[in-house]
Enzyme design. Structure first.
Site, PDB file in Angstrom:
ATOM      1  N   PRO A 187      25.056  46.963  -9.747  1.00  0.00           N
ATOM      2  CA  PRO A 187      24.162  46.331 -10.723  1.00  0.00           C
ATOM      3  C   PRO A 187      24.145  44.809 -10.601  1.00  0.00           C
ATOM      4  O   PRO A 187      25.125  44.190 -10.191  1.00  0.00           O
ATOM      5  CB  PRO A 187      24.748  46.760 -12.075  1.00  0.00           C
ATOM      6  N   LYS A 245      33.546  44.403  -6.142  1.00  0.00           N
ATOM      7  CA  LYS A 245      34.917  43.977  -6.446  1.00  0.00           C
ATOM      8  C   LYS A 245      35.137  44.000  -7.953  1.00  0.00           C
ATOM      9  O   LYS A 245      34.199  43.990  -8.759  1.00  0.00           O
ATOM     10  CB  LYS A 245      35.181  42.567  -5.903  1.00  0.00           C
ATOM     11  N   ASP A 285      32.024  33.574  -3.935  1.00  0.00           N
ATOM     12  CA  ASP A 285      32.700  34.850  -3.708  1.00  0.00           C
ATOM     13  C   ASP A 285      32.501  35.404  -2.306  1.00  0.00           C
ATOM     14  O   ASP A 285      33.102  36.428  -1.950  1.00  0.00           O
ATOM     15  CB  ASP A 285      32.207  35.903  -4.716  1.00  0.00           C
ATOM     16  N   GLY A 287      29.128  41.103 -12.753  1.00  0.00           N
ATOM     17  CA  GLY A 287      30.473  40.621 -12.462  1.00  0.00           C
ATOM     18  C   GLY A 287      31.168  41.395 -11.374  1.00  0.00           C
ATOM     19  O   GLY A 287      32.390  41.336 -11.227  1.00  0.00           O
TER      20      GLY A 287
END
Length: 278
Positions: free
Chosen positions: A94, A10, A136, A98
């Site tokens: 990765p 995202k 999340d 973020g």
């Protein structure tokens, strides 16, 4: 029984940190888009009682420190499933970027197990369970562009135009906990924050409203973030922003052709991904 599933990343187009909660978490307001960068997860059911999670890059922790392990155990225990699991994650997203890697992996495994085992679980309940794993996780169970509120558990669907992105990971992980720890929250009237989420008139309008309250801190911790933003602008990005708590930076482009042309211009800045909205 075996299953292969794909866990999308995202980007946060808007990320406002509204307040710090007594439990140490922060109340957020964020507009999120799901993108076509995926971890690949292979799930195999066994008759023993073990849950074993591995990854091809050797970067994920073992046992309770692993969101996929916790997600699998949560579903198995909640619904009384007496099966073991071998789960292998092929890491493409990765770590410390973020982009939501640990959360999307957990959410994708939860959805896959519910499907594999024929469990009748409403999405709202699955999202509530997912919030136990990470803030999340509910947005990835939702699986589409949305507005996140609270610590991430309040999800409102939100339609965005199809977007083309170039995402750059500058090969430097940033600790989410450390970023939030350095954040000084200025309490203001958040009416304007809500207005940020109004209707968008095309890709250029979205690109013009990008905002991330964590970007300044992230850039101090990883100065290359600023360099990547400059390079993306020079390559024709309509707008660019650090995603989440960093360190990845994305640029928005007007078309697939424009995004593809920009990849070479930022190739020396780290790992580069040309992606689009899912």
């Amino acid at each position: 029984m075996k299953r292969t599933v794909f866990a999308p990343a995202k980007v946060n187009l808007i990320l406002k940190v509204l307040s710090r909660r007594p439990d140490g978490y922060h109340n957020l307001l964020s507009l999120v888009d799901i993108i076509s960068l995926y971890d690949v997860i292979n799930i195999e059911e066994h008759d023993d009682d073990e849950v074993i999670v591995t990854d091809d890059a050797g970067v994920l922790p073992c046992g309770e420190g692993n969101t996929v392990y916790r997600a699998a155990v949560l579903i198995r225990n909640t619904f009384g499933i007496k099966k073991g699991l071998r789960i292998e994650v092929e890491k493409k997203i990765p770590i410390g970027a973020g982009l939501g890697g640990p959360s999307t992996d957990a959410a994708t495994v939860m959805k896959a197990l519910v499907d594999m085992w024929g469990l009748n679980v409403p999405k709202t309940r699955l999202m509530t369970l997912g919030s136990r794993i990470g803030a999340d996780v509910p947005l990835f169970i939702h699986g589409k562009s949305c507005i996140m509120e609270g610590i991430g558990e309040i999800i409102t669907p939100f339609e965005l135009p199809r977007m083309w992105y170039v995402v750059v990971y500058p090969e430097a992980a940033i600790s989410t906990k450390e970023v939030y720890g350095k954040l000084k929250i200025v309490l203001t009237n958040h009416e304007n924050d809500i207005k940020l989420m109004g209707n968008f008139n095309g890709i250029g309008d979205v690109a013009g409203r990008l905002e991330n309250d964590l970007e300044q801190i992230g850039t101090i911790m990883c100065p290359k973030i600023g360099m990547v933003k400059e390079k993306l602008a020079q390559a024709g990005a309509l707008g660019s922003l650090m995603s989440g708590s960093g360190s990845s930076v994305f640029g928005i482009f007007g078309s697939e052709k424009e995004a593809g042309a920009a990849v070479g211009a930022v190739a020396d800045q780290g790992r580069v991904f040309e992606v689009h909205s899912v």
